[in-house]
Scaffold this active site. Structure first.
Site, PDB file in Angstrom:
ATOM      1  N   ASP A   1      45.579 114.700 -78.373  1.00 18.79           N
ATOM      2  CA  ASP A   1      46.053 115.586 -77.463  1.00 18.79           C
ATOM      3  C   ASP A   1      46.553 116.744 -78.266  1.00 18.79           C
ATOM      4  O   ASP A   1      45.557 117.786 -78.632  1.00 18.79           O
ATOM      5  CB  ASP A   1      47.091 114.957 -76.785  1.00 18.79           C
ATOM      6  CG  ASP A   1      47.766 116.180 -75.901  1.00 18.79           C
ATOM      7  OD1 ASP A   1      47.340 117.287 -75.709  1.00 18.79           O
ATOM      8  OD2 ASP A   1      48.891 115.721 -75.307  1.00 18.79           O
TER       9      ASP A   1
ATOM     10  N   SER B   1      55.535 119.432 -74.325  1.00 15.27           N
ATOM     11  CA  SER B   1      55.187 118.968 -75.667  1.00 15.27           C
ATOM     12  C   SER B   1      53.746 119.487 -75.770  1.00 15.27           C
ATOM     13  O   SER B   1      52.988 118.850 -76.298  1.00 15.27           O
ATOM     14  CB  SER B   1      55.431 117.523 -75.747  1.00 15.27           C
ATOM     15  OG  SER B   1      54.107 116.792 -75.312  1.00 15.27           O
TER      16      SER B   1
ATOM     17  N   ASP C   1      51.660 107.236 -75.356  1.00 12.45           N
ATOM     18  CA  ASP C   1      51.545 108.470 -75.987  1.00 12.45           C
ATOM     19  C   ASP C   1      52.791 108.756 -77.049  1.00 12.45           C
ATOM     20  O   ASP C   1      53.781 109.014 -76.424  1.00 12.45           O
ATOM     21  CB  ASP C   1      51.357 109.603 -74.828  1.00 12.45           C
ATOM     22  CG  ASP C   1      51.215 110.920 -75.505  1.00 12.45           C
ATOM     23  OD1 ASP C   1      51.148 111.044 -76.784  1.00 12.45           O
ATOM     24  OD2 ASP C   1      51.266 111.888 -74.682  1.00 12.45           O
TER      25      ASP C   1
ATOM     26  N   LYS D   1      42.723 118.846 -71.405  1.00 10.43           N
ATOM     27  CA  LYS D   1      43.480 119.926 -70.529  1.00 10.43           C
ATOM     28  C   LYS D   1      42.907 121.224 -70.793  1.00 10.43           C
ATOM     29  O   LYS D   1      43.204 121.976 -71.804  1.00 10.43           O
ATOM     30  CB  LYS D   1      44.882 119.841 -71.507  1.00 10.43           C
ATOM     31  CG  LYS D   1      45.734 118.397 -71.317  1.00 10.43           C
ATOM     32  CD  LYS D   1      46.868 118.400 -72.162  1.00 10.43           C
ATOM     33  CE  LYS D   1      47.925 117.298 -72.123  1.00 10.43           C
ATOM     34  NZ  LYS D   1      49.007 117.201 -72.978  1.00 10.43           N
TER      35      LYS D   1
ATOM     36  N   HIS E   1      46.647 115.876 -66.507  1.00 14.59           N
ATOM     37  CA  HIS E   1      47.453 116.767 -66.114  1.00 14.59           C
ATOM     38  C   HIS E   1      48.676 117.390 -67.309  1.00 14.59           C
ATOM     39  O   HIS E   1      48.278 116.920 -68.491  1.00 14.59           O
ATOM     40  CB  HIS E   1      48.475 116.036 -65.309  1.00 14.59           C
ATOM     41  CG  HIS E   1      49.256 115.133 -65.577  1.00 14.59           C
ATOM     42  ND1 HIS E   1      50.320 114.346 -64.956  1.00 14.59           N
ATOM     43  CD2 HIS E   1      49.237 114.482 -66.881  1.00 14.59           C
ATOM     44  CE1 HIS E   1      50.866 113.614 -65.920  1.00 14.59           C
ATOM     45  NE2 HIS E   1      50.241 113.293 -66.897  1.00 14.59           N
ATOM     46  N   ARG E   2      49.337 118.574 -66.901  1.00 12.78           N
ATOM     47  CA  ARG E   2      50.535 118.598 -67.956  1.00 12.78           C
ATOM     48  C   ARG E   2      51.864 118.284 -67.247  1.00 12.78           C
ATOM     49  O   ARG E   2      51.853 117.808 -66.051  1.00 12.78           O
ATOM     50  CB  ARG E   2      50.266 120.212 -67.871  1.00 12.78           C
ATOM     51  CG  ARG E   2      49.164 121.025 -68.596  1.00 12.78           C
ATOM     52  CD  ARG E   2      48.726 120.316 -69.904  1.00 12.78           C
ATOM     53  NE  ARG E   2      49.857 120.388 -70.971  1.00 12.78           N
ATOM     54  CZ  ARG E   2      49.615 121.109 -72.187  1.00 12.78           C
ATOM     55  NH1 ARG E   2      48.588 121.935 -72.139  1.00 12.78           N
ATOM     56  NH2 ARG E   2      50.579 120.917 -73.092  1.00 12.78           N
TER      57      ARG E   2
ATOM     58  N   GLU F   1      47.789 107.585 -77.894  1.00 10.33           N
ATOM     59  CA  GLU F   1      47.662 108.991 -77.761  1.00 10.33           C
ATOM     60  C   GLU F   1      48.424 109.551 -78.959  1.00 10.33           C
ATOM     61  O   GLU F   1      49.685 109.228 -79.117  1.00 10.33           O
ATOM     62  CB  GLU F   1      47.940 109.561 -76.378  1.00 10.33           C
ATOM     63  CG  GLU F   1      47.707 111.326 -76.206  1.00 10.33           C
ATOM     64  CD  GLU F   1      47.806 111.666 -74.755  1.00 10.33           C
ATOM     65  OE1 GLU F   1      47.489 110.827 -73.841  1.00 10.33           O
ATOM     66  OE2 GLU F   1      48.509 112.638 -74.755  1.00 10.33           O
TER      67      GLU F   1
ATOM     68  N   GLN G   1      57.010 109.143 -76.165  1.00  7.04           N
ATOM     69  CA  GLN G   1      57.031 109.983 -75.231  1.00  7.04           C
ATOM     70  C   GLN G   1      56.654 109.342 -73.716  1.00  7.04           C
ATOM     71  O   GLN G   1      57.165 109.506 -72.710  1.00  7.04           O
ATOM     72  CB  GLN G   1      56.097 111.432 -75.260  1.00  7.04           C
ATOM     73  CG  GLN G   1      56.131 112.047 -74.164  1.00  7.04           C
ATOM     74  CD  GLN G   1      55.512 113.395 -74.509  1.00  7.04           C
ATOM     75  OE1 GLN G   1      55.898 114.348 -75.216  1.00  7.04           O
ATOM     76  NE2 GLN G   1      54.168 113.338 -73.963  1.00  7.04           N
ATOM     77  N   GLU G   2      55.551 108.316 -73.929  1.00  9.17           N
ATOM     78  CA  GLU G   2      54.976 107.936 -72.580  1.00  9.17           C
ATOM     79  C   GLU G   2      54.681 106.417 -72.815  1.00  9.17           C
ATOM     80  O   GLU G   2      53.716 106.091 -73.796  1.00  9.17           O
ATOM     81  CB  GLU G   2      53.803 108.657 -72.069  1.00  9.17           C
ATOM     82  CG  GLU G   2      54.222 110.027 -71.560  1.00  9.17           C
ATOM     83  CD  GLU G   2      52.889 111.093 -71.718  1.00  9.17           C
ATOM     84  OE1 GLU G   2      51.795 110.477 -71.218  1.00  9.17           O
ATOM     85  OE2 GLU G   2      53.393 111.995 -71.815  1.00  9.17           O
TER      86      GLU G   2
ATOM     87  N   HIS H   1      60.151 114.963 -72.564  1.00  3.67           N
ATOM     88  CA  HIS H   1      59.783 114.968 -70.754  1.00  3.67           C
ATOM     89  C   HIS H   1      61.296 114.482 -70.200  1.00  3.67           C
ATOM     90  O   HIS H   1      61.427 114.487 -69.064  1.00  3.67           O
ATOM     91  CB  HIS H   1      58.624 114.138 -70.417  1.00  3.67           C
ATOM     92  CG  HIS H   1      57.468 114.705 -70.803  1.00  3.67           C
ATOM     93  ND1 HIS H   1      56.293 113.949 -70.622  1.00  3.67           N
ATOM     94  CD2 HIS H   1      56.908 116.091 -71.197  1.00  3.67           C
ATOM     95  CE1 HIS H   1      55.299 114.702 -70.969  1.00  3.67           C
ATOM     96  NE2 HIS H   1      55.772 116.057 -71.342  1.00  3.67           N
TER      97      HIS H   1
ATOM     98  N   LYS I   1      44.564 110.947 -66.364  1.00  8.63           N
ATOM     99  CA  LYS I   1      45.923 110.733 -66.713  1.00  8.63           C
ATOM    100  C   LYS I   1      46.689 111.683 -65.663  1.00  8.63           C
ATOM    101  O   LYS I   1      46.807 113.050 -66.315  1.00  8.63           O
ATOM    102  CB  LYS I   1      46.017 111.058 -68.350  1.00  8.63           C
ATOM    103  CG  LYS I   1      47.720 110.768 -68.711  1.00  8.63           C
ATOM    104  CD  LYS I   1      47.748 111.124 -70.228  1.00  8.63           C
ATOM    105  CE  LYS I   1      49.266 110.852 -70.999  1.00  8.63           C
ATOM    106  NZ  LYS I   1      49.369 111.649 -71.797  1.00  8.63           N
TER     107      LYS I   1
ATOM    108  N   GLU J   1      57.513 113.719 -65.457  1.00  2.00           N
ATOM    109  CA  GLU J   1      56.190 113.473 -64.875  1.00  2.00           C
ATOM    110  C   GLU J   1      56.236 112.272 -64.061  1.00  2.00           C
ATOM    111  O   GLU J   1      55.605 111.676 -63.435  1.00  2.00           O
ATOM    112  CB  GLU J   1      55.157 112.866 -65.933  1.00  2.00           C
ATOM    113  CG  GLU J   1      54.825 114.095 -66.808  1.00  2.00           C
ATOM    114  CD  GLU J   1      53.500 113.712 -67.827  1.00  2.00           C
ATOM    115  OE1 GLU J   1      53.440 112.416 -67.971  1.00  2.00           O
ATOM    116  OE2 GLU J   1      53.207 114.695 -68.626  1.00  2.00           O
TER     117      GLU J   1
HETATM  118  P1  PGA Z   1      52.771 118.312 -72.033  1.00  5.66           P
HETATM  119  O1  PGA Z   1      52.624 116.958 -72.634  1.00  5.66           O
HETATM  120  O2  PGA Z   1      54.267 118.088 -71.849  1.00  5.66           O
HETATM  121  O3  PGA Z   1      52.548 119.325 -73.173  1.00  5.66           O
HETATM  122  O4  PGA Z   1      52.148 118.386 -70.767  1.00  5.66           O
HETATM  123  C1  PGA Z   1      52.069 115.943 -72.138  1.00  5.66           C
HETATM  124  C2  PGA Z   1      51.418 115.077 -73.133  1.00  5.66           C
HETATM  125  O5  PGA Z   1      51.725 115.175 -74.265  1.00  5.66           O
HETATM  126  O6  PGA Z   1      50.421 114.367 -72.867  1.00  5.66           O
HETATM  127 ZN    ZN Z   2      50.076 113.850 -75.294  1.00  3.59          ZN
END
Ligand code: PGA
Ligand code: ZN
Length: 398
Positions: free
Chosen positions: A293, A40, A227, A318, A346-347, A268, A149-150, A141, A369, A191
């Site tokens: 982010d 994302s 997030d 990041k 992280h990603r 986030e 998302q999280e 994810h 994170k 993740e």
């Molecule tokens: P990403 O995103 O999939 O781009 O690593 C993680 C996030 O949004 O924090």
């Molecule tokens: Zn994010």
């Protein structure tokens, strides 16, 4: 202390996708760093270029860096920028740049026989951040799971990183158990967070129940974070949650209500990546870490704008969003000067590389994170446990 060689090879990330790693050689020391990748991603991130171009790019980069001092981090990073010549690293690729930038720093720290965090952060980098653990996930994810998302936890009462990670692991495990007990099929997303066909409301319900229980078991306060990755929910006019659609003001109210209801510690990307104004409104309204982010993409120019407009109060860091350690550090400095907190992240696509906790220490981050489970996440969490022991560093009280 001259860079003698720069080599690349193609390796694999946690999604089984090809990525590149860079090897930098100086004074008989060899350091390796690899590039993670997002799913994302923010549209203003620097670009990753295809791994199959690695020979051609290796030639360009090695020609430019060989002969430079391994301690001239800024010079190395400027050179990477120069040979690329574009704003978004579309020529040599942010993935090639960031792995070289970090490998050079690692090589310098090896020569000095210093941990990377001390090479980058100095004698006063002695505070351990709290782990921000992803326990339920959806969005990009894990399609078909939650819209948010999280769903994250922060063990704010933990006395050490080891204890904090133990608590996060327990919450993660118990969430899985409770979902299964309710007859819900669960799998793990990119993740390592639990992914299931459940609503956001239900995810909050499950998580709150588990957090209450684990808090009692450990006698330690645990807070919740989320997030939204709201750019993924934004259709250009509204935030779309299945049948429910919210305009900007409605989204701000919705987020503020959630902060209130679940005593959220961290939110986030509650709004899409261009809504500096909305971030500013929400930050004024709530007592919570409001972290950017996709909106800031670790880009100091965007962080400057955010500080000016008081958009958010926390910067997500990041390094691969911007491509070099020098620019990452500049974004951190500007954010801190503006009174922002730092979260190093992280990603979703990661390798076993463990430089991330070193950056978190060097930047005096409040949170790191990097998930809760999965080998590529554990590589970073375990490294933080080693750093904690090595430096006898203390957790920042929050
Ligand atoms: P990403 O995103 O999939 O781009 O690593 C993680 C996030 O949004 O924090
Ligand atoms: Zn994010």
């Amino acid at each position: 202390m001259i860079i003698e060689d720069v080599r690349y090879r193609i390796v694999f990330d946690s999604r089984g996708k090809e990525t590149i790693e860079c090897e930098v050689e100086a004074e008989d020391f060899i350091a390796i760093a690899s590039a993670p990748s997002g799913a994302s991603t923010g549209s203003k991130e620097v670009l990753a270029v295809e791994t199959r171009r690695y020979k051609e790019i290796e030639e360009k980069i090695s020609k430019a860096l060989i002969g430079m001092s391994v301690f001239d981090q800024e010079g190395v990073d400027e050179t990477l920028r120069e040979i690329d010549g574009t704003e978004n690293f579309s020529n040599i690729g942010g993935n090639f740049a960031v792995s070289a930038s970090i490998a050079v720093a690692k090589c310098a720290s090896l020569i000095l026989e210093q941990p990377l965090c001390i090479y980058l952060g100095g004698a006063f980098a002695r505070e351990i951040p709290f782990p921000l653990g992803n326990v339920i996930g959806g969005g990009k994810h894990a399609e078909g799971s939650t819209s948010i998302q999280e769903f994250l936890v922060i063990p704010v009462g933990a006395k050490s990183f080891f204890e904090a990670q133990k608590i996060n692991s327990e919450v993660h495990k118990e969430v899985g158990n409770l979902l299964r007990k309710r007859g819900i099929f669960t799998a793990k997303g990119d993740e390592g967070a639990w992914a299931a066909q459940i609503s956001d409301d239900f995810a909050f319900e499950i998580l709150s129940e588990v957090v209450d229980r684990v808090e009692k078991n450990f006698g330690t306060k645990i807070r919740i974070g989320i997030d939204f990755a709201a750019s993924e929910l934004w259709n250009g006019e509204k935030y779309v949650y299945g049948d429910k659609k919210l305009n900007s003001d409605e989204q701000i109210n919705f987020v503020a209500e959630l902060v209130e209801k679940f005593d959220l510690f961290y939110v986030e990307d509650p709004l899409h990546e261009e809504d500096f104004e909305g971030f500013s409104k929400l930050t004024k309204e709530v007592d919570c870490m409001i972290c950017g982010d996709d909106i800031f993409v670790t880009n100091w120019k965007r962080v400057e704008k955010a500080v000016r407009m008081k958009s958010g109060n926390t910067l997500l860091v990041k390094p691969n969003q911007i491509g070099t350690l020098t620019e990452t550090t500049k974004a951190v400095k500007i954010a801190k000067r503006g009174g922002y907190e730092i979260v190093v992240s992280h990603r979703s696509g990661e390798t076993e590389d463990n430089y991330l906790p070193h950056l978190a220490i060097a930047f005096n981050a409040k949170l790191i994170k990097t998930g809760v489970v999965g080998g590529e996440r554990i590589a970073k969490l375990n490294e933080m446990i080693r750093i904690e022991e090595l430096l006898r560093a203390k957790m920042v009280r929050i």
